[in-house]
Design a protein around this motif. Sequence first.
Motif, PDB file in Angstrom:
ATOM      1  N   ALA A   1       0.965  -1.336   0.095  1.00  0.00           N
ATOM      2  CA  ALA A   1      -0.137   0.035   0.005  1.00  0.00           C
ATOM      3  C   ALA A   1       0.787   1.274  -0.065  1.00  0.00           C
ATOM      4  CB  ALA A   1      -0.939  -0.123   1.233  1.00  0.00           C
ATOM      5  N   ASP A   2       1.923   1.284   0.823  1.00  0.00           N
ATOM      6  CA  ASP A   2       2.921   2.437   1.055  1.00  0.00           C
ATOM      7  C   ASP A   2       3.491   2.719  -0.564  1.00  0.00           C
ATOM      8  OD1 ASP A   2       2.336   2.567   3.654  1.00  0.00           O
ATOM      9  OD2 ASP A   2       4.288   1.579   4.254  1.00  0.00           O
ATOM     10  N   SER A   3       3.654   1.761  -1.202  1.00  0.00           N
ATOM     11  CA  SER A   3       4.236   1.523  -2.683  1.00  0.00           C
ATOM     12  C   SER A   3       3.330   2.288  -3.802  1.00  0.00           C
ATOM     13  CB  SER A   3       5.014   0.474  -2.984  1.00  0.00           C
ATOM     14  OG  SER A   3       6.024   0.212  -1.988  1.00  0.00           O
ATOM     15  N   GLY A   4       2.114   2.225  -3.216  1.00  0.00           N
ATOM     16  CA  GLY A   4       1.053   2.580  -4.338  1.00  0.00           C
ATOM     17  C   GLY A   4       0.241   1.686  -5.134  1.00  0.00           C
ATOM     18  N   VAL A   5       0.349   0.276  -4.623  1.00  0.00           N
ATOM     19  CA  VAL A   5      -0.627  -0.758  -5.245  1.00  0.00           C
ATOM     20  C   VAL A   5      -2.094  -0.432  -4.605  1.00  0.00           C
ATOM     21  CG1 VAL A   5      -0.979  -3.168  -5.159  1.00  0.00           C
ATOM     22  CG2 VAL A   5       1.208  -2.437  -5.146  1.00  0.00           C
ATOM     23  N   GLY A   6      -2.878  -0.327  -5.556  1.00  0.00           N
ATOM     24  CA  GLY A   6      -4.113   0.258  -5.158  1.00  0.00           C
ATOM     25  C   GLY A   6      -5.345  -1.107  -4.926  1.00  0.00           C
ATOM     26  N   ARG A   7      -4.842  -2.273  -5.329  1.00  0.00           N
ATOM     27  CA  ARG A   7      -5.901  -3.576  -4.848  1.00  0.00           C
ATOM     28  C   ARG A   7      -4.912  -4.537  -4.313  1.00  0.00           C
ATOM     29  NH1 ARG A   7     -10.675  -4.104  -6.757  1.00  0.00           N
ATOM     30  NH2 ARG A   7     -10.326  -6.353  -7.001  1.00  0.00           N
ATOM     31  N   ILE A   8      -5.437  -5.085  -3.392  1.00  0.00           N
ATOM     32  CA  ILE A   8      -4.772  -6.356  -2.503  1.00  0.00           C
ATOM     33  C   ILE A   8      -5.692  -7.323  -2.263  1.00  0.00           C
ATOM     34  CG2 ILE A   8      -3.340  -6.998  -0.616  1.00  0.00           C
ATOM     35  CD1 ILE A   8      -2.234  -4.009  -0.456  1.00  0.00           C
ATOM     36  N   ALA A   9      -5.342  -8.379  -2.706  1.00  0.00           N
ATOM     37  CA  ALA A   9      -5.880  -9.520  -2.325  1.00  0.00           C
ATOM     38  C   ALA A   9      -5.170 -10.533  -1.709  1.00  0.00           C
ATOM     39  CB  ALA A   9      -6.605 -10.241  -3.521  1.00  0.00           C
ATOM     40  N   VAL A  10      -5.634 -11.238  -0.616  1.00  0.00           N
ATOM     41  CA  VAL A  10      -4.782 -12.242   0.266  1.00  0.00           C
ATOM     42  C   VAL A  10      -5.479 -13.496   0.428  1.00  0.00           C
ATOM     43  CG1 VAL A  10      -3.553 -12.570   2.549  1.00  0.00           C
ATOM     44  CG2 VAL A  10      -4.163 -10.165   1.455  1.00  0.00           C
ATOM     45  N   LEU A  11      -4.981 -14.644   0.185  1.00  0.00           N
ATOM     46  CA  LEU A  11      -5.381 -15.879   0.476  1.00  0.00           C
ATOM     47  C   LEU A  11      -5.843 -16.181   1.752  1.00  0.00           C
ATOM     48  CD1 LEU A  11      -6.297 -18.400  -1.465  1.00  0.00           C
ATOM     49  CD2 LEU A  11      -4.078 -19.461  -0.816  1.00  0.00           C
ATOM     50  N   GLY A  12      -7.202 -16.448   2.052  1.00  0.00           N
ATOM     51  CA  GLY A  12      -7.489 -16.991   3.494  1.00  0.00           C
ATOM     52  C   GLY A  12      -7.803 -18.430   3.305  1.00  0.00           C
ATOM     53  N   THR A  13      -8.475 -18.816   4.501  1.00  0.00           N
ATOM     54  CA  THR A  13      -8.809 -20.172   4.768  1.00  0.00           C
ATOM     55  C   THR A  13     -10.076 -20.527   5.537  1.00  0.00           C
ATOM     56  OG1 THR A  13      -7.730 -22.407   5.477  1.00  0.00           O
ATOM     57  CG2 THR A  13      -6.973 -20.447   6.437  1.00  0.00           C
ATOM     58  N   MET A  14     -10.648 -21.917   5.129  1.00  0.00           N
ATOM     59  CA  MET A  14     -11.766 -21.995   6.111  1.00  0.00           C
ATOM     60  C   MET A  14     -11.270 -22.294   7.594  1.00  0.00           C
ATOM     61  SD  MET A  14     -12.427 -26.186   4.918  1.00  0.00           S
ATOM     62  CE  MET A  14     -13.386 -26.390   6.377  1.00  0.00           C
ATOM     63  N   HIS A  15      -9.849 -22.786   7.797  1.00  0.00           N
ATOM     64  CA  HIS A  15      -9.627 -23.026   8.982  1.00  0.00           C
ATOM     65  C   HIS A  15      -9.474 -21.696  10.023  1.00  0.00           C
ATOM     66  CE1 HIS A  15      -8.450 -26.847   7.966  1.00  0.00           C
ATOM     67  NE2 HIS A  15      -7.941 -26.380   6.679  1.00  0.00           N
ATOM     68  N   GLU A  16      -9.807 -20.284   9.274  1.00  0.00           N
ATOM     69  CA  GLU A  16      -9.899 -19.188  10.486  1.00  0.00           C
ATOM     70  C   GLU A  16     -11.224 -19.466  11.040  1.00  0.00           C
ATOM     71  OE1 GLU A  16      -8.660 -17.130   6.282  1.00  0.00           O
ATOM     72  OE2 GLU A  16     -10.398 -16.479   7.233  1.00  0.00           O
ATOM     73  N   VAL A  17     -12.216 -20.080  10.662  1.00  0.00           N
ATOM     74  CA  VAL A  17     -13.402 -19.958  11.164  1.00  0.00           C
ATOM     75  C   VAL A  17     -13.561 -21.137  12.355  1.00  0.00           C
ATOM     76  CG1 VAL A  17     -15.997 -20.679  10.823  1.00  0.00           C
ATOM     77  CG2 VAL A  17     -14.505 -19.584   9.186  1.00  0.00           C
ATOM     78  N   GLY A  18     -12.663 -22.281  12.245  1.00  0.00           N
ATOM     79  CA  GLY A  18     -12.804 -23.161  13.492  1.00  0.00           C
ATOM     80  C   GLY A  18     -13.936 -24.087  13.262  1.00  0.00           C
ATOM     81  N   TYR A  19     -14.555 -24.567  14.318  1.00  0.00           N
ATOM     82  CA  TYR A  19     -15.667 -25.653  14.271  1.00  0.00           C
ATOM     83  C   TYR A  19     -16.727 -24.554  13.789  1.00  0.00           C
ATOM     84  CZ  TYR A  19     -18.882 -29.191  15.540  1.00  0.00           C
ATOM     85  OH  TYR A  19     -19.872 -30.038  15.404  1.00  0.00           O
ATOM     86  N   TRP A  20     -17.572 -25.116  12.917  1.00  0.00           N
ATOM     87  CA  TRP A  20     -18.861 -24.495  12.409  1.00  0.00           C
ATOM     88  C   TRP A  20     -19.626 -25.585  11.574  1.00  0.00           C
ATOM     89  CZ3 TRP A  20     -20.901 -19.960  13.565  1.00  0.00           C
ATOM     90  CH2 TRP A  20     -21.898 -19.570  12.699  1.00  0.00           C
ATOM     91  N   GLU A  21     -20.847 -25.655  11.919  1.00  0.00           N
ATOM     92  CA  GLU A  21     -21.875 -26.559  11.090  1.00  0.00           C
ATOM     93  C   GLU A  21     -22.685 -25.693  10.151  1.00  0.00           C
ATOM     94  OE1 GLU A  21     -23.979 -29.076  13.684  1.00  0.00           O
ATOM     95  OE2 GLU A  21     -22.295 -29.404  15.229  1.00  0.00           O
TER      96      GLU A  21
END
Length: 282
Positions: free
Chosen positions: A102-122
């Motif tokens: 962002a400091d270098s002027g990139v206007g769009r940033i996408a980051v790969l996430g995971t279902m493991h952020e959620v933990g136990y969920w039904e």
Amino acid sequence: MSATTVLVTGAAGYVGRHVVKALLDRGAQVVATVRPGSRADVDPRATVVAADVLDPDFRLADLGSPAPATAIHLAWQDGFTHNAPSHLLRLTDHFRFLTGLADSGVGRIAVLGTMHEVGYWEGAIQADTPTNPLSLYGVAKDALRRSTDIALRDRVELQWLRCYYIYGDDRNNQSIFTRILEAVDRGQTTFPFTSGKNLYDFIDVAELGRQIAVAATAPGVTGTINCCTGDPMSLADAVQGFIDTNRLPITLEFGAYPDRPYDSPGTWGDAGDIRRIMAEFG
């Protein structure tokens, strides 16, 4: 889509190679970073640069100028080892890299996430489903999601692309499908298995690559996006289908291992947003 420059980190990784190909097929110009010394194949149409983007001395200018319009951050150490200490030990490096973009002027940033952020969920996981991660991998990813949202949401178009159970290109994976192929290589004719009743959201890595490529370059699309099918399938059906499709000489030994008590009986992604994005921008 019109030609635009997209930076992809982790481009030689399991998911990265498919994202790079999908972007190039859509007409993007891709700068693909790989770890120094990496021998993994990356689509030759991309500009491949060996760089450790998590090194404190890394600067975006090292990749040349001008700054890319979009960055897709896939690089992650030990992604298949969910309780590796490296997930938390390198968390600050990921945050520094993303804020540096962002400091270098990139206007769009996408980051790969995971279902493991959620933990136990039904049931179906929504973009705003509460998170309670149960592994160091999930904790680190969730912390990065929260911290980058606070730091960058008012500065760039920010996306968190949450992925689910990935298969395909299985010689380069470390999934149950990979283990079955390795068992066949060893000459095994049976494979010890659980009941296989749990329901998951299985997505082919090539389709995941297309979803990431489209979502990450879709103008104005921000926030948490489930990259998934939205169609739950039992583990038993997915694995048996894999065996049948590939005509593998191996039989599942159901019940050889007990089902893990901390696994949800069924969890999958709500695919409403990604379906709309693919329909409009794909």
